[in-house]
Design an enzyme around this catalytic site. Structure first.
Site, PDB file in Angstrom:
ATOM      1  N   LEU A 204      -2.248  -6.137 -26.000  1.00 57.69           N
ATOM      2  CA  LEU A 204      -2.337  -7.046 -27.135  1.00 57.69           C
ATOM      3  C   LEU A 204      -1.187  -6.785 -28.092  1.00 57.69           C
ATOM      4  O   LEU A 204      -0.921  -5.632 -28.444  1.00 57.69           O
ATOM      5  CB  LEU A 204      -3.670  -6.840 -27.872  1.00 57.69           C
ATOM      6  CG  LEU A 204      -3.836  -7.573 -29.217  1.00 57.69           C
ATOM      7  CD1 LEU A 204      -3.869  -9.089 -29.004  1.00 57.69           C
ATOM      8  CD2 LEU A 204      -5.104  -7.103 -29.939  1.00 57.69           C
ATOM      9  N   SER A 205      -0.484  -7.834 -28.491  1.00 59.47           N
ATOM     10  CA  SER A 205       0.553  -7.747 -29.510  1.00 59.47           C
ATOM     11  C   SER A 205       1.662  -6.779 -29.094  1.00 59.47           C
ATOM     12  O   SER A 205       2.315  -6.989 -28.080  1.00 59.47           O
ATOM     13  CB  SER A 205      -0.081  -7.365 -30.851  1.00 59.47           C
ATOM     14  OG  SER A 205       0.809  -7.532 -31.908  1.00 59.47           O
ATOM     15  N   ALA A 206       1.852  -5.682 -29.841  1.00 56.81           N
ATOM     16  CA  ALA A 206       2.859  -4.703 -29.433  1.00 56.81           C
ATOM     17  C   ALA A 206       2.524  -4.122 -28.067  1.00 56.81           C
ATOM     18  O   ALA A 206       3.424  -3.809 -27.275  1.00 56.81           O
ATOM     19  CB  ALA A 206       2.956  -3.580 -30.477  1.00 56.81           C
TER      20      ALA A 206
END
Length: 372
Positions: A204-206
């Site tokens: 998720l995300s980074a």
């Protein structure tokens, strides 16, 4: 022309990014006030020093990952935590590139057989317990018999516990964080005799940005990748670059000039992104997909749907010549920067679906390592 207030805001945002505080920097640029953080690094966080090639151990003394308050009472210090299903074990890995703690979920149906392995990379400010609770991946792994590995990013590596996807030294094979995660993955496969042809990575995300970096740099290790609210590989080599990419960049990925344009992977990919994401601009989903489309053929199938009392979505599937789905791109209408279909027991989740964990695991298990 940038006025004095905006100039000062940009200066402060640059200072925050250099400190690894990407979310605070984004909030500042969007007109918000960065939330002060009083967190301190846990005593057992990795602080550098000598490491050894490929060493991996189960922690017997104390769980190294701080759990959400709702789960704290469920843990017995000094032992693998019984989840009511399988076991959730704490461990530590180190090799030439560095060291990280991790959590490993082993389903109750595991008796030494060669199960698949899913590597889950949390987002900024999260930890393995939080990410496991929010994605519900352990419950699905119990039902479908696979192990789940959650590497942990300590504050000593990044103040906001983000994976350093935006640093050149963490974008290469056999170096930096990709080498640590790949080494940890290989060690778990070997020590538990798991199926090396069915190893997958998601984030998720980074964590999603690092997952796609792993797909680019270790296509021989990962049979498929899941990217939720992430960014393309190689589009940033610094923290200011990262902020620019998160805001949508300055142009489409292509033409051989944009950062990351030369990267491509044949690893099957499933991509999720909310079209109301204000942290990582939704245009990044298309840029991620572009890095996986080089060998895709025409004939994409588009499906539109809506979760009962939840979000609508558009799912576009790109098959290979045999009609096998090698790329799925899910656009979640009305969703922000959160794991689609996740549980409120974890952070950055949106229970209104569709269920990204379920769809990712379905997609993963359709694929084996090429040549296996």
């Amino acid at each position: 022309m940038i006025d004095a207030t905006m100039s000062k805001r940009m200066e402060e945002a640059t200072r925050l990014t250099r400190a690894g505080k990407l979310q605070e920097a984004m909030a500042l640029l969007q007109g918000g006030v960065p939330e002060a953080r009083q967190e301190e690094a846990p005593d057992n966080a990795y602080r550098g020093g000598q490491t050894f090639d490929g060493t991996c151990q189960v922690i017997d003394e104390e769980e190294p990952i701080i759990k959400p308050a709702s789960e704290a009472s469920a843990s017995q210090p000094g032992h693998a935590r019984q989840t009511g299903m399988g076991t959730f074990t704490s461990g530590h890995f180190s090799n030439h590139a560095g060291a990280r703690d991790y959590k490993l979920y082993i389903p109750s149906g595991y008796h030494g057989q060669a199960l698949p392995l899913v590597v889950m990379l949390h987002g900024c400010t999260q930890n393995p317990d939080d990410f496991a609770a929010g994605t519900n991946m352990n419950r699905l792994a119990e039902e479908q018999l696979c192990c789940v590995l959650y590497p942990a990013q300590p504050m000593t590596a990044n103040h906001s516990k983000c994976w350093n996807w935006f640093k050149a030294e963490d974008q290469q094979r056999e170096g930096g964080e990709p080498a640590i995660i790949a080494g940890m993955t290989r060690q778990i496969i070997e020590s538990h005799r798991l199926d090396a042809s069915r190893v997958y990575v998601a984030g998720l995300s980074a964590g999603a940005a690092m997952a796609t970096t792993l797909a680019m740099t270790y296509p021989d290790l990962f049979a498929a990748v899941g990217i939720h609210s992430g960014l393309p590989h190689g589009v940033a080599q610094s923290l200011p670059d990262a902020l620019g990419a998160m805001q949508g960049g300055t142009g489409p990925l292509g033409g051989g000039k944009a950062k990351g344009a030369s990267w491509a992977s044949d690893v099957p990919a499933i991509i999720f992104h909310g079209d109301r994401d204000t942290t990582v601009h939704p245009s990044n989903a298309e840029r991620v997909a572009a890095q996986y489309r080089t060998s895709r053929r025409a004939g994409a199938a588009v499906e539109k749907g809506k979760v009962a009392n939840g979000h609508g979505y558009t799912c576009t599937t790109y098959p290979n010549a045999k009609g096998e789905p090698l790329l799925e791109q899910w656009q979640i209408h009305g969703a922000g920067h959160a794991w689609s279909g996740g549980s409120t027991q974890g952070s950055y989740t949106d229970p209104k679906g569709p269920n990204a964990s379920k769809e990712m695991l379905r997609f993963f298990l359709q694929h084996r390592q090429i040549g296996s």
